[in-house]
Design a protein around this motif. Structure first.
Motif, mmCIF file in Angstrom:
data_model
loop_
_atom_site.group_PDB
_atom_site.id
_atom_site.type_symbol
_atom_site.label_atom_id
_atom_site.label_comp_id
_atom_site.label_asym_id
_atom_site.label_seq_id
_atom_site.Cartn_x
_atom_site.Cartn_y
_atom_site.Cartn_z
ATOM 1 N N GLN A 1 -34.089 -19.919 28.727
ATOM 2 C CA GLN A 1 -33.679 -19.529 27.481
ATOM 3 C C GLN A 1 -35.540 -20.041 27.155
ATOM 4 O OE1 GLN A 1 -30.225 -21.849 25.568
ATOM 5 N NE2 GLN A 1 -30.984 -20.173 23.924
ATOM 6 N N GLN A 2 -35.751 -21.454 27.342
ATOM 7 C CA GLN A 2 -37.184 -22.019 26.705
ATOM 8 C C GLN A 2 -38.139 -21.399 26.903
ATOM 9 O OE1 GLN A 2 -37.112 -26.236 25.824
ATOM 10 N NE2 GLN A 2 -34.740 -26.711 26.351
ATOM 11 N N THR A 3 -37.920 -20.764 28.433
ATOM 12 C CA THR A 3 -39.934 -20.827 28.804
ATOM 13 C C THR A 3 -39.015 -19.174 29.082
ATOM 14 O OG1 THR A 3 -38.667 -21.051 31.131
ATOM 15 C CG2 THR A 3 -39.836 -22.792 29.985
ATOM 16 N N GLY A 4 -38.511 -18.024 28.629
ATOM 17 C CA GLY A 4 -38.787 -17.180 29.264
ATOM 18 C C GLY A 4 -38.674 -16.787 30.729
ATOM 19 N N THR A 5 -38.600 -15.697 30.656
ATOM 20 C CA THR A 5 -38.268 -15.647 32.366
ATOM 21 C C THR A 5 -39.706 -15.331 33.033
ATOM 22 O OG1 THR A 5 -35.812 -13.623 32.605
ATOM 23 C CG2 THR A 5 -37.428 -13.642 34.393
ATOM 24 N N GLU A 6 -40.254 -15.056 32.220
ATOM 25 C CA GLU A 6 -42.117 -14.830 32.958
ATOM 26 C C GLU A 6 -42.797 -16.881 32.963
ATOM 27 O OE1 GLU A 6 -46.185 -12.527 32.845
ATOM 28 O OE2 GLU A 6 -44.755 -12.648 31.088
ATOM 29 N N GLY A 7 -41.933 -17.089 32.087
ATOM 30 C CA GLY A 7 -43.084 -18.027 31.780
ATOM 31 C C GLY A 7 -42.429 -19.376 32.602
ATOM 32 N N PHE A 8 -40.874 -19.486 33.163
ATOM 33 C CA PHE A 8 -40.034 -19.719 33.990
ATOM 34 C C PHE A 8 -40.420 -19.193 35.537
ATOM 35 C CE2 PHE A 8 -36.635 -19.580 37.391
ATOM 36 C CZ PHE A 8 -36.386 -21.217 37.224
ATOM 37 N N LEU A 9 -40.915 -18.492 36.009
ATOM 38 C CA LEU A 9 -41.510 -18.053 37.494
ATOM 39 C C LEU A 9 -43.313 -18.815 37.504
ATOM 40 C CD1 LEU A 9 -40.524 -14.405 37.797
ATOM 41 C CD2 LEU A 9 -39.311 -16.552 38.511
ATOM 42 N N VAL A 10 -43.249 -19.103 36.357
ATOM 43 C CA VAL A 10 -44.682 -19.478 36.262
ATOM 44 C C VAL A 10 -44.574 -21.005 36.937
ATOM 45 C CG1 VAL A 10 -47.327 -20.652 35.739
ATOM 46 C CG2 VAL A 10 -46.073 -17.670 35.243
ATOM 47 N N GLY A 11 -44.030 -21.574 35.503
ATOM 48 C CA GLY A 11 -43.825 -23.007 36.191
ATOM 49 C C GLY A 11 -43.030 -23.215 37.111
ATOM 50 N N LEU A 12 -42.131 -22.690 37.753
ATOM 51 C CA LEU A 12 -41.692 -22.570 38.805
ATOM 52 C C LEU A 12 -42.432 -22.923 40.499
ATOM 53 C CD1 LEU A 12 -39.098 -22.903 40.577
ATOM 54 C CD2 LEU A 12 -39.169 -20.860 40.852
ATOM 55 N N GLY A 13 -43.642 -21.758 40.083
ATOM 56 C CA GLY A 13 -44.864 -21.700 41.331
ATOM 57 C C GLY A 13 -45.580 -22.492 41.323
ATOM 58 N N LEU A 14 -46.166 -23.247 39.917
ATOM 59 C CA LEU A 14 -47.019 -24.233 40.092
ATOM 60 C C LEU A 14 -45.922 -25.983 40.399
ATOM 61 C CD1 LEU A 14 -49.075 -22.691 36.652
ATOM 62 C CD2 LEU A 14 -49.274 -23.091 38.987
ATOM 63 N N ALA A 15 -44.852 -25.848 40.113
ATOM 64 C CA ALA A 15 -44.557 -27.036 40.150
ATOM 65 C C ALA A 15 -44.484 -27.882 41.369
ATOM 66 C CB ALA A 15 -42.971 -27.485 39.109
ATOM 67 N N VAL A 16 -44.121 -26.577 42.145
ATOM 68 C CA VAL A 16 -43.516 -26.802 43.336
ATOM 69 C C VAL A 16 -44.451 -27.267 44.515
ATOM 70 C CG1 VAL A 16 -44.330 -24.707 44.892
ATOM 71 C CG2 VAL A 16 -42.135 -25.763 45.191
ATOM 72 N N PHE A 17 -46.119 -27.832 43.740
ATOM 73 C CA PHE A 17 -47.277 -28.079 44.278
ATOM 74 C C PHE A 17 -46.804 -29.648 44.729
ATOM 75 C CE2 PHE A 17 -49.125 -24.299 43.214
ATOM 76 C CZ PHE A 17 -50.273 -23.697 43.929
ATOM 77 N N PRO A 18 -46.631 -30.699 43.926
ATOM 78 C CA PRO A 18 -46.797 -31.749 44.679
ATOM 79 C C PRO A 18 -45.628 -32.303 45.393
ATOM 80 C CG PRO A 18 -45.879 -31.320 42.062
ATOM 81 C CD PRO A 18 -46.287 -30.406 42.621
ATOM 82 N N VAL A 19 -44.275 -31.472 45.439
ATOM 83 C CA VAL A 19 -43.350 -31.888 46.058
ATOM 84 C C VAL A 19 -42.624 -32.111 47.316
ATOM 85 C CG1 VAL A 19 -40.580 -30.848 46.252
ATOM 86 C CG2 VAL A 19 -41.653 -30.692 43.855
ATOM 87 N N PRO A 20 -43.432 -31.162 48.312
ATOM 88 C CA PRO A 20 -43.611 -31.171 49.840
ATOM 89 C C PRO A 20 -44.622 -33.007 49.813
ATOM 90 C CG PRO A 20 -43.732 -29.034 48.614
ATOM 91 C CD PRO A 20 -43.959 -30.123 48.261
ATOM 92 N N LEU A 21 -45.391 -32.915 48.611
ATOM 93 C CA LEU A 21 -46.551 -34.594 49.648
ATOM 94 C C LEU A 21 -45.728 -35.104 48.983
ATOM 95 C CD1 LEU A 21 -49.698 -32.931 48.152
ATOM 96 C CD2 LEU A 21 -48.524 -32.745 50.203
ATOM 97 N N LEU A 22 -44.627 -35.164 47.914
ATOM 98 C CA LEU A 22 -43.766 -36.624 47.571
ATOM 99 C C LEU A 22 -42.713 -36.977 48.858
ATOM 100 C CD1 LEU A 22 -43.840 -35.962 43.743
ATOM 101 C CD2 LEU A 22 -44.822 -37.800 45.399
ATOM 102 N N ILE A 23 -42.034 -36.068 49.047
ATOM 103 C CA ILE A 23 -40.778 -36.423 49.803
ATOM 104 C C ILE A 23 -41.355 -36.678 51.225
ATOM 105 C CG2 ILE A 23 -39.326 -34.841 50.679
ATOM 106 C CD1 ILE A 23 -38.560 -34.748 48.661
ATOM 107 N N ALA A 24 -42.660 -35.855 51.785
ATOM 108 C CA ALA A 24 -43.510 -36.860 52.697
ATOM 109 C C ALA A 24 -43.745 -37.929 53.329
ATOM 110 C CB ALA A 24 -44.512 -35.437 53.546
ATOM 111 N N ALA A 25 -44.101 -38.172 51.679
ATOM 112 C CA ALA A 25 -44.569 -39.706 51.528
ATOM 113 C C ALA A 25 -43.543 -40.991 51.586
ATOM 114 C CB ALA A 25 -45.436 -39.637 50.313
ATOM 115 N N PHE A 26 -41.945 -40.977 50.674
ATOM 116 C CA PHE A 26 -41.094 -41.251 50.867
ATOM 117 C C PHE A 26 -40.426 -41.136 52.128
ATOM 118 C CE2 PHE A 26 -41.713 -40.381 46.256
ATOM 119 C CZ PHE A 26 -41.644 -41.925 45.548
ATOM 120 N N ARG A 27 -40.359 -40.347 53.130
ATOM 121 C CA ARG A 27 -39.709 -39.757 54.701
ATOM 122 C C ARG A 27 -41.281 -40.999 55.289
ATOM 123 N NH1 ARG A 27 -35.120 -39.241 55.908
ATOM 124 N NH2 ARG A 27 -35.467 -38.388 58.202
ATOM 125 N N TRP A 28 -42.351 -41.054 54.736
ATOM 126 C CA TRP A 28 -42.819 -41.626 56.283
ATOM 127 C C TRP A 28 -42.824 -42.912 55.710
ATOM 128 C CZ3 TRP A 28 -46.484 -45.565 54.651
ATOM 129 C CH2 TRP A 28 -47.502 -45.974 55.833
#
Length: 543
Positions: free
Chosen positions: A57-84
């Motif tokens: 509702q705050q970002t709109g559908t297009e903004g949500f999809l763009v934000g989702l695609g960009l926000a996912v970048f650091p997640v695998p690296l951080l999870i891998a670091a904590f798992r290590w």
């Protein structure tokens, strides 16, 4: 490959209140495990749907999809670091999944609703919207967000206590929770930035608001939220390491960690409101980067201390005949562990590597359990838990021991007599050769079928859990073991020699009670007649 120990599937102890006559009543429906899992899953799913609708509702559908695609970048690296960081005694994936889901759904939902409501109320009460925004950013948001994230750490601490044994567990739990929270928050900020660019005429490139937001939140400071919440995790980790009778310290440590997390978060949020924009870079360089380096050093040093604990505690089980001599050395080295898993995978496939990883995880849990007992922090289920872990190790020894022996031989130059051959390749090993310490008179575990050593099976004291008739299953490595099937002698007594500084398991429970731990009542002192090694035939194999 790091595998958490899948806790033994023994029949659970009956729950409920005893009825007259000693028969346990069935628990109420809300006390059943599946009901709790279903309720928690429903709560997280509902929170996820609501937060999804609010962000869209705050970002709109297009903004949500763009934000989702960009926000996912650091997640695998951080999870891998904590798992290590958690590879010494890895916790189960379901705990990490819960923490991430709580941060991304429940904590983010609470933060959005509470922050918006509080900021709006202050703006109406003071007629100063700008001041309300500043107060909300520097005071309300840190308190609300860190409290919401700390709830996940508290839940794991209370209901998954076996998996929460120290500082590293607290850091991993808090860090994964904060990673989930930052993921949702980044979607909101990046989606809003994209909407701003679209409303300004669609300007793109590195000069866009989206690019600037991505650089600050994803490139420069992906560790910001995990860094704040890690203080809370450290507080809970200190509480987990503290004896139960020190209640003040056990209570104040998590609270102190939470206050530090709130303070760091407030300082970070307030850095953009002073110094004409340069305050952000000042705080980033003077506080955030040094604090990140300090915490990284603390966690890695704690992990090394855990490995030293494993090397120090496992020799007692070598003396008692449950482990082979190279195993404490191998378990105390991440490189040796990886080498053992790789060797099992090369020889027998992925299933064998998984078995070796489980063996390593169970042995590590056993070492930490014994360390907690010697420190006066053993729980009431110490004896039962120790028996479960030893039984799980015994079931996996046929695959794991040769791989561990290979790792010890590769890294240290030799292995000791008494270790099964390498999946049918080669023969036995001469006793007393190699760098591994000889832990007193070792029992005839893994003795070749040609006979027992001259000193026979020593007595170690009755097992604290040793009910009559309890013995590990017979050692039968099956085909491919070179024809020399080891046959372990169950130690007739299970007491740890005094040189290891541990209370004897065959003694009265006052050994732990004297250190402040409530005395538990082990099984009666029953001597188990040792099973002599097979004397059937054959000269010893060549070394």
């Amino acid at each position: 490959m790091a595998t958490s120990p899948p806790y033994p599937t023994y029949p659970p102890a009956p729950t409920g209140s005893p009825a007259p006559g000693g028969v346990l009543r069935h628990p109420h429906w809300w006390q059943r495990t599946w009901v709790r899992y279903a309720a928690l899953s429903s709560l997280l799913a509902l929170s996820g749907l609501v937060i999804l609708a609010l962000v869209r509702q705050q970002t709109g559908t297009e903004g949500f999809l763009v934000g989702l695609g960009l926000a996912v970048f650091p997640v695998p690296l951080l999870i891998a670091a904590f798992r290590w960081l958690d590879r010494v005694e890895p916790g189960p994936w379901r705990n990490l999944a819960f923490c991430f889901a709580w941060g991304a759904c429940a904590a983010a939902l609470v933060a959005i609703i509470a922050n918006s409501f509080a900021t709006h109320w202050i703006a109406v009460a003071t007629a100063d919207p700008k001041g309300a925004d500043t107060l909300g950013m520097t005071v309300i948001a840190p308190v609300v967000e860190e409290s919401a994230k700390a709830t996940a750490v508290l839940l794991v601490f209370l209901f998954r206590r076996r998996h929460f044994t120290g500082i590293v567990d607290g850091v991993v739990t808090a860090g994964v929770t904060a990673t989930g929270f930052a993921f949702t928050e980044n979607i909101l900020y990046l989606g809003t930035a994209f909407g701003t660019d679209q409303s300004d005429g669609g300007h793109g490139g590195i000069a866009s608001v989206t690019a600037a937001t991505f650089f600050v939140r994803v490139v420069m400071s992906p560790f910001a939220h995990p860094l704040f919440t890690v203080f809370t995790g450290i507080g809970f980790g200190i509480s987990a390491l503290t004896a139960e009778h020190r209640r003040v310290r056990r209570t104040l440590a998590p609270l102190g960690g939470l206050l530090l997390a709130m303070g760091m978060h407030s300082l970070w949020n307030g850095s953009t409101s002073f110094g004409d924009g340069y305050g952000f870079f000042a705080v980033y360089g003077a506080f955030m980067v040094p604090m990140f380096g300090l915490l990284t050093w603390l966690v890695i040093s704690t992990r090394q201390r855990e490995l030293r604990t494993v090397r120090a505690e496992l020799p007692a089980y070598v003396v008692a005949g449950w482990l082979t001599m190279p195993e404490p050395f191998v378990m105390g080295s991440m490189k040796a562990r990886r080498l053992a898993r790789d060797h099992a995978r090369d020889r027998l496939g992925k299933a064998a590597a998984r078995t070796v990883a489980e063996y390593e995880a169970y042995a590590t849990s056993l070492a930490f359990l014994r360390h907690r007992g010697r420190s006066g922090r053993a729980g009431a289920d110490f004896v039962v838990r120790e028996r479960e872990l030893l039984q799980e190790l015994w079931h996996r020894r046929e695959v794991a021991r040769p791989a561990l022996a290979h790792a010890g031989h590769t890294l240290a130059g030799a292995v000791l007599w008494g270790v099964p051959p390498m999946y049918g390749h080669g023969h036995g090993y001469a006793p007393g050769h190699g760098p591994f310490p000889v832990y007193g008179h070792h029992p005839s575990y893994g003795a070749p079928s040609h006979g027992a050593p001259s000193h026979g099976a020593p007595a170690y004291g009755a097992p604290a859990y040793g009910a009559p008739g309890y013995r590990p299953p017979a050692y039968d490595p099956g085909p491919g073991a070179g024809g020399h099937a080891p046959h372990p002698a169950v130690p007739s007594q299970y007491a740890v020699p005094s040189q290891y500084g541990a209370p004897a398991y065959g003694r009265a429970p006052q050994a732990y009670a004297s250190q402040g731990q409530a005395a538990y009542d082990p099984a009666p002192q029953v001597r188990v007649t040792p099973t002599p090694p097979s004397t059937a035939a054959g000269p010893p194999p060549s070394a």
